[in-house]
Design an enzyme around this catalytic site. Structure first.
Site, PDB file in Angstrom:
ATOM      1  N   ASP A 149       3.612  -5.141  -1.464  1.00 11.98           N
ATOM      2  CA  ASP A 149       2.640  -4.477  -2.341  1.00 11.98           C
ATOM      3  C   ASP A 149       1.240  -5.054  -2.131  1.00 11.98           C
ATOM      4  OD1 ASP A 149       1.732  -2.782  -4.271  1.00 11.98           O
ATOM      5  OD2 ASP A 149       2.319  -4.059  -5.958  1.00 11.98           O
ATOM      6  N   LYS A 151      -1.880  -4.707  -2.272  1.00 10.31           N
ATOM      7  CA  LYS A 151      -3.056  -4.030  -2.811  1.00 10.31           C
ATOM      8  C   LYS A 151      -4.244  -4.985  -2.749  1.00 10.31           C
ATOM      9  CE  LYS A 151      -0.941  -3.167  -6.617  1.00 10.31           C
ATOM     10  NZ  LYS A 151      -0.557  -2.773  -7.953  1.00 10.31           N
ATOM     11  N   ASN A 154      -4.764  -8.096  -4.818  1.00  6.60           N
ATOM     12  CA  ASN A 154      -3.811  -9.189  -4.620  1.00  6.60           C
ATOM     13  C   ASN A 154      -4.182 -10.104  -3.462  1.00  6.60           C
ATOM     14  OD1 ASN A 154      -2.149  -8.387  -6.723  1.00  6.60           O
ATOM     15  ND2 ASN A 154      -1.028  -6.954  -5.434  1.00  6.60           N
ATOM     16  N   ASP A 167       0.446 -11.560  -4.486  1.00  6.85           N
ATOM     17  CA  ASP A 167       1.146 -10.722  -5.465  1.00  6.85           C
ATOM     18  C   ASP A 167       2.552 -11.213  -5.737  1.00  6.85           C
ATOM     19  OD1 ASP A 167       2.124  -9.739  -2.916  1.00  6.85           O
ATOM     20  OD2 ASP A 167       3.113  -8.219  -4.117  1.00  6.85           O
ATOM     21  N   THR A 184      -4.639   4.207  -8.594  1.00 12.03           N
ATOM     22  CA  THR A 184      -5.042   4.763  -7.290  1.00 12.03           C
ATOM     23  C   THR A 184      -3.853   4.967  -6.356  1.00 12.03           C
ATOM     24  OG1 THR A 184      -6.551   4.573  -5.436  1.00 12.03           O
ATOM     25  CG2 THR A 184      -5.488   2.542  -6.149  1.00 12.03           C
TER      26      THR A 184
END
Ligand code: AMP
Length: 291
Positions: A149, A151, A154, A167, A184
């Site tokens: 993940d 993102k 993170n 993360d 998003t």
């Protein structure tokens, strides 16, 4: 309380039968930031003077969102990972109301704050971050830790500017952190936005998105509405602005990652061998501020 000189946040104290950590072991400094479940503080272990980031999570919040099992699992995974580009989790302890996570301190904070400040990164800096991410993800995938993940919120930087993935997986529940990022779809692979089966190659897609955003300052499928972003992702509606000037090799790497057929995306190993990475990435993985 710390009783022996060997008790340090960055060494394995449990194996040496040392007493568990408590809040009294630390001097608490300035707040570093706020997440959905509590705050993060700068902290110093009294005996060794070792500096960490102490994340405070309120048990009540965890219960409310039914996340305690997920946190437990993620603590287990995160504390087993030791890689220069994965934020270390040294340990944890709790009191009646709170859980405390002892994290590696990332002195330069969020990578995306630096990106917003500079608007976009140089090719050298962007390539250094992409190489760091590819190495960290390869390390995670080898240990069957997939879909980290990754993102933007993170990604943290240490004092030398080394990228750290920070993360815990459960951060999927804490969406509304960056206002512009609220809910998003920008970083999600087509198979994810279409709720199809997906595997670790979603990470390779996200590296393509991040590479674009590092170089141009905004993600490639950005749109006014979520519906439009969705349409642009599934169509791979990708275009490269004329400014800032970006090399053909960088665009080539992005084109090889933002591929609809996930099996055809460049592998993490091949990313590290790509001519743009070989030419631009700093082998030390570090970046000075303002470059
Ligand atoms: P989080 O609860 O993980 O979302 O963290 C909230 C904010 O605290 C982040 O956006 C960072 O700005 C800051 N932060 C979190 N962890 C660290 C860390 N290990 N070192 C420095 N700053 C951090």
């Amino acid at each position: 309380m710390a009783t022996t000189s060997t008790k340090r946040p960055d060494s394995n104290n449990t194996q040496e039968n040392l007493p568990p950590w408590t809040l009294q072991d630390f001097e608490i400094g300035k707040p570093l930031g706020r997440g959905k479940f509590g705050k993060v503080y700068l902290a110093r272990e009294k005996q060794s003077k070792y500096i960490i980031a102490l994340k405070v999570i309120f048990k009540q919040q965890l219960e409310k969102y039914r996340l305690h099992h997920q946190l437990q699992r993620e603590i287990q995974i995160q504390s087993s990972l030791t890689h220069p580009n994965v934020l270390r989790l040294f340990g944890w302890f709790h009191d009646e109301q709170r859980i405390f996570l002892m994290l590696e301190y990332a002195a330069r904070g969020e990578l995306f704050k630096e990106l917003r400040k500079l608007r976009c990164f140089s090719e050298k800096r962007a390539a250094t971050y992409i190489a760091s991410l590819a190495k960290a993800l390869a390390y995670c995938h080898e240990r069957h830790v997939i879909h980290r993940d990754i993102k933007p919120e993170n990604l943290l930087l240490d004092l030398q500017g080394r990228l750290k993935i920070a993360d815990f997986g459960w951060s999927v529940q804490s969406t509304a952190k960056r206002k512009t990022m609220c809910g998003t779809l920008d970083y999600l692979a087509p198979e994810m936005v279409e709720s199809k089966a997906h595997d670790s190659t979603v990470d390779n897609w996200t590296l393509g998105i991040l590479c674009y955003e590092f170089l141009y300052g905004f993600p490639p499928f950005e749109a006014e509405t979520q519906e439009d972003t969705f349409r642009r992702i599934v169509k791979i509606d990708l275009s490269f602005p004329s400014t800032p000037p970006v090399s053909a090799e960088a665009k080539d790497l992005i084109n090889r990652l933002l591929v609809k057929n996930s099996a055809k995306r460049l592998s993490l190993e091949k990313i590290l061998e790509h001519p743009w990475i070989v030419k631009n990435a700093d082998p030390s993985g570090t970046c000075r501020e303002g470059q």
